[in-house]
Enzyme design. Structure first.
Site, PDB file in Angstrom:
ATOM      1  N   TYR A   1     106.229  49.070  -1.698  1.00 41.03           N
ATOM      2  CA  TYR A   1     104.826  49.479  -1.623  1.00 41.03           C
ATOM      3  C   TYR A   1     104.733  50.999  -1.743  1.00 41.03           C
ATOM      4  CZ  TYR A   1     100.005  49.092   0.315  1.00 41.03           C
ATOM      5  OH  TYR A   1      98.641  49.121   0.508  1.00 41.03           O
ATOM      6  N   CYS A   2     103.933  51.470  -2.701  1.00 45.19           N
ATOM      7  CA  CYS A   2     103.654  52.901  -2.877  1.00 45.19           C
ATOM      8  C   CYS A   2     104.965  53.673  -3.079  1.00 45.19           C
ATOM      9  CB  CYS A   2     102.856  53.425  -1.690  1.00 45.19           C
ATOM     10  SG  CYS A   2     102.226  55.105  -1.882  1.00 45.19           S
ATOM     11  N   VAL A   3     105.234  54.675  -2.240  1.00 45.49           N
ATOM     12  CA  VAL A   3     106.428  55.505  -2.418  1.00 45.49           C
ATOM     13  C   VAL A   3     107.697  54.671  -2.310  1.00 45.49           C
ATOM     14  CG1 VAL A   3     106.466  56.131   0.025  1.00 45.49           C
ATOM     15  CG2 VAL A   3     107.603  57.586  -1.602  1.00 45.49           C
TER      16      VAL A   3
ATOM     17  N   GLY B   1     107.912  51.705  -3.444  1.00 46.48           N
ATOM     18  CA  GLY B   1     108.018  51.058  -4.744  1.00 46.48           C
ATOM     19  C   GLY B   1     108.630  51.991  -5.781  1.00 46.48           C
TER      20      GLY B   1
ATOM     21  N   PHE C   1     103.827  47.082  -5.241  1.00 38.33           N
ATOM     22  CA  PHE C   1     102.446  47.231  -4.785  1.00 38.33           C
ATOM     23  C   PHE C   1     102.009  48.679  -5.033  1.00 38.33           C
ATOM     24  CE2 PHE C   1     102.839  43.881  -1.124  1.00 38.33           C
ATOM     25  CZ  PHE C   1     102.947  42.865  -2.055  1.00 38.33           C
TER      26      PHE C   1
END
Length: 581
Positions: free
Chosen positions: A314-316, A318, A343
Site C-alpha cells: 500500500y502506497c510507499v 507498494g 494499492f
C-alpha cells in the site's frame, strides 16, 4: 464607554464601509499577486530571460478582474436592476457555503460572491504568468490555492454568519470553547480532527483476532486467526505504509479489509512497522526491502512450508514492493512471490502530483534540520498531507471547532489519520531525492539494492493494480504508469474516491464504484474511455483474481493457527509497535 474605532468592530454584520474597505484589500491582494508574477519574470543578476516577457496576459487578467468586480458591486447596490453573476457548478457545490445565510442575507451573499471572484482571478493571475519554469509555476499555483483556502470568509468570525449567530446564541461561550480547542492543539503541536478517547486499539478499532508471531527491530509480524474450516494454500502478506499505522486496513469491524480477507478464506499476515526512533537513524530503503519485506516473505514461507506467498503493498510500501520484486528477480528468486497487489502505489514519479512540489533543495535542507536525532517527527508529515487538502483537513476544523466551538465528531478514519508515525530520516531523504526528484526507480539499473542494480521491466510476477480516481497523494495517472514497467500479466482497476476511501471500501457498504477494461490500452485516458463501470466495492474482483491464480485449499489447522507452528505467539493483535510513538 470608550470610543469605538471608525468602522464596524462589533459583532454585527459588516456595513457598507467595511465592505468597501475589504473589497479594496482583496483587490490589492490581486494586484500584489500580479506584481509578484511580473517580478518573477525579471532576470536574476547576471542572467538573461530565455525570451522577451509579454505583459499583455497579465494586464488583460487585471482588467477582467476589475470589470467583474464592478459587475458584482452593481448587483449588490441594485439587486433588482442587475443580473446575478452565474455560479460555476463547483461554487454551487462548495460545502463551506451550504448554509442558507450565505445566500439569503445580501451582505453575506456579497461576501461569498466577492470571495469566489477574487479566488477565480487569483488563479487566472497565476495562469497568466509566462516564462517561468513549469515546476515553479505549479508551486505558485499550489501556494495561491492554499492562500485562497486560508482567506475564505468562513475562516473569520466577522465574515461568517454562522459564527456570529453561534456567538450571540451562546453569549460568547462558543468562542471560549473554540479558543480552548485551539490552545489544546497548539500545546500538542497537531490539529485535532476527531474526538479523543472515542477509539481504543483492540477494543473498537484494530480488533480482528490474531497474534504477533515475530518481532524485529523494524517490524512485528501479525498472523490473523482463520474463521473458515479451510484456507487458500498460498498465504497473503500485507505491507502497509510505514508513514502511517497498519490498521487503516483494520478499522472498525465493518470496514476492515483484513477481517474481510480472513473471512474470504485467506491465511492473512500483516507487517506492523515500528515508528522510527534514534535507534533507526541509519535505516535506509535497502533495510525496508531486505530486513522488512523479504524477511517477512521468507518467514511466512518457512512457517507454513509453502514455496510462495501473495503480497499487497500500500502506497510507499507498494513502491518498495516493486523494488523487492525487481531485486528477487535479479537474484533468480522471483518465484517466492506468487502475486503482487498494489494499492495506490507509484513506481514512476514523473507525474506524482502536488507532493512533487515539496521536493527541492531548499525543502530537503529544511527536512534535514527537522531530524536532528535521525528521525522525522510524524507530525510534520501529517501536516504536509493535510496541506494537500487544506480546505477539508485544516480549515474545516478551524471554522467548526475553533470559531464555532463545536465538539469533535468520532470518526475512525480521522483517528487513524491523526495517529502519526516517525520516519527514519536517511530513508526519507533518499526516498524523496531518488524517487520523487530524480525518478530513478523508473530507469533500469539507476538504483541498486544491497549492491544489485534493479530493473522493473524484468518483473513478470502476476500483478493487480488499484488506483483511486480522486487520489491527491498518488494520482491515478501516476499509478497507471506501473503498467508500462512490468513484464508480467497485469490487471488494472480504477476505484472511485481517493487514497483512503478508494481502498477502504467494504462490499457491505454499497458505496462508490470501480472501472475495469480488459482491452490492451496505452494510456489511462484510453482505459477510462473504454472502461465498464461496476457499482460497489472492487474487493470481490480482487478476491476472484487471487483465486484464479491458485484455488487449492488446505485445512485451517496446525501452523495455520496463530502460534500453532514454529513461531510462538508473542502477544495478541494489534501488538505493541502500533501503540508506540
Amino acid at each position: 464607554m470608550a470610543d469605538q474605532p471608525e468602522g464596524n468592530t462589533g459583532g454585527a454584520a459588516p456595513d457598507l464601509k467595511d465592505l468597501q474597505h475589504w473589497t479594496w484589500v482583496l483587490g490589492r491582494m490581486q494586484q500584489m499577486m500580479m506584481e509578484h508574477g511580473l517580478d518573477l519574470m525579471q532576470p536574476a543578476q547576471g542572467s538573461t530571460l530565455p525570451a522577451p516577457f509579454d505583459p499583455t496576459p497579465v494586464i488583460r487578467a487585471q482588467a477582467d478582474f476589475w470589470a467583474d468586480t464592478m459587475k458584482l458591486w452593481q448587483r449588490f447596490l441594485d439587486p433588482a436592476g442587475a443580473a446575478a453573476p452565474e455560479e460555476t457548478p463547483e461554487q454551487a457545490r462548495d460545502k463551506r457555503f451550504k448554509a442558507p445565510q450565505w445566500r439569503d442575507d445580501p451582505v453575506f451573499d456579497f461576501i461569498r460572491r466577492s470571495y469566489f471572484l477574487i479566488a477565480e482571478h487569483l488563479v487566472k493571475g497565476v495562469d497568466a504568468i509566462e516564462g517561468v519554469d513549469p515546476k515553479q509555476k505549479e508551486q505558485i499555483r499550489f501556494a495561491t490555492r492554499g492562500f485562497i483556502d486560508a482567506m475564505s470568509p468562513t475562516n473569520f468570525p466577522a465574515t461568517n454568519p454562522l459564527v456570529l449567530e453561534k456567538a450571540i446564541e451562546t453569549k460568547g461561550e462558543s468562542l471560549l470553547k473554540g479558543l480552548q480547542n485551539m490552545l489544546a492543539d497548539m500545546a500538542k503541536g497537531q490539529l485535532t480532527q476527531t474526538s479523543e478517547g472515542s477509539f481504543e486499539l483492540g477494543r473498537n478499532i484494530a480488533t480482528t483476532p490474531g497474534k504477533v508471531v515475530k518481532r524485529t527491530p523494524m517490524y512485528e509480524l501479525i498472523h490473523y486467526a482463520p474463521t473458515t474450516e479451510s484456507v487458500a494454500k498460498i498465504p497473503l502478506v500485507i505491507f502497509p505504509p510505514w508513514i502511517n499505522r497498519f490498521y487503516i486496513l483494520d478499522l472498525t469491524a465493518e470496514k476492515s479489509f483484513i477481517r474481510w480477507a480472513v473471512e474470504q478464506g485467506l491465511s492473512v499476515f500483516v507487517v506492523s512497522w515500528k515508528s522510527a526512533d534514534a535507534s533507526m537513524k541509519d535505516v535506509v530503503w535497502d533495510d525496508f526491502i531486505e530486513r522488512g519485506q523479504i524477511d517477512a516473505v521468507d518467514t511466512v514461507r518457512e512457517l507454513l512450508d509453502v514455496p510462495a506467498v501473495h503480497t499487497i503493498g500500500y502506497c510507499v510500501a507498494g513502491t518498495t514492493l516493486a523494488a523487492t520484486l525487481a531485486l528477487l528477480t535479479a537474484r533468480g528468486q522471483a518465484d517466492k512471490v506468487a502475486s503482487a497487489t498494489f494499492f495506490t502505489a507509484q513506481v514512476d514519479f514523473s507525474q506524482a502530483g502536488d507532493l512533487n512540489l515539496f521536493v527541492d533543495d531548499e525543502q530537503m535542507k529544511l527536512i534535514e534540520t527537522l531530524s536532528p536525532e535521525g528521525f522525522l517527527d510524524g507530525r510534520y508529515m501529517a501536516a504536509t498531507f493535510n496541506l494537500l487538502r487544506g480546505r477539508d483537513l485544516i480549515w474545516n476544523y478551524v471554522a467548526n471547532n475553533y470559531l464555532m466551538g463545536a465538539e469533535y465528531t468520532p470518526f475512525d478514519l480521522l483517528h487513524w489519520n491523526s495517529d502519526v508515525t516517525n520516519l527514519p530520516s536517511k530513508w526519507h531523504q533518499s526516498y524523496l531525492a531518488d524517487l520523487y526528484r530524480d525518478n530513478k526507480l523508473a530507469t533500469p539499473g539507476a538504483i541498486s539494492v544491497a549492491g544489485t542494480p534493479i530493473d522493473l521491466s524484468r518483473v513478470a510476477t502476476p500483478t493487480y493494480v488499484q488506483a483511486g480516481r480522486e487520489d491527491h497523494i498518488a494520482p491515478a495517472e501516476s499509478v497507471w504508469k506501473i503498467t508500462h514497467h512490468f513484464a508480467g500479466p497485469l490487471r488494472f482497476v480504477l476505484a472511485g474516491s481517493g487514497h483512503i476511501a478508494g481502498v477502504v471500501n467494504p462490499p457491505a457498504a454499497g458505496k462508490y464504484q470501480y472501472w475495469i477494461n480488459d482491452a490492451k490500452v496505452g494510456s489511462l485516458a484510453d482505459f477510462v474511455a473504454g472502461a465498464r463501470e461496476v457499482k460497489g466495492s472492487w474487493w470481490p474482483d480482487w478476491r476472484a483474481w487471487i483465486g484464479s491464480l491458485d484455488s487449492e485449499t488446505v485445512p485451517a489447522a496446525g501452523a495455520r493457527i496463530p502460534g500453532g507452528g514454529t513461531l510462538a505467539a508473542l502477544e495478541d493483535a494489534p501488538g505493541s509497535y502500533v501503540r508506540t510513538r
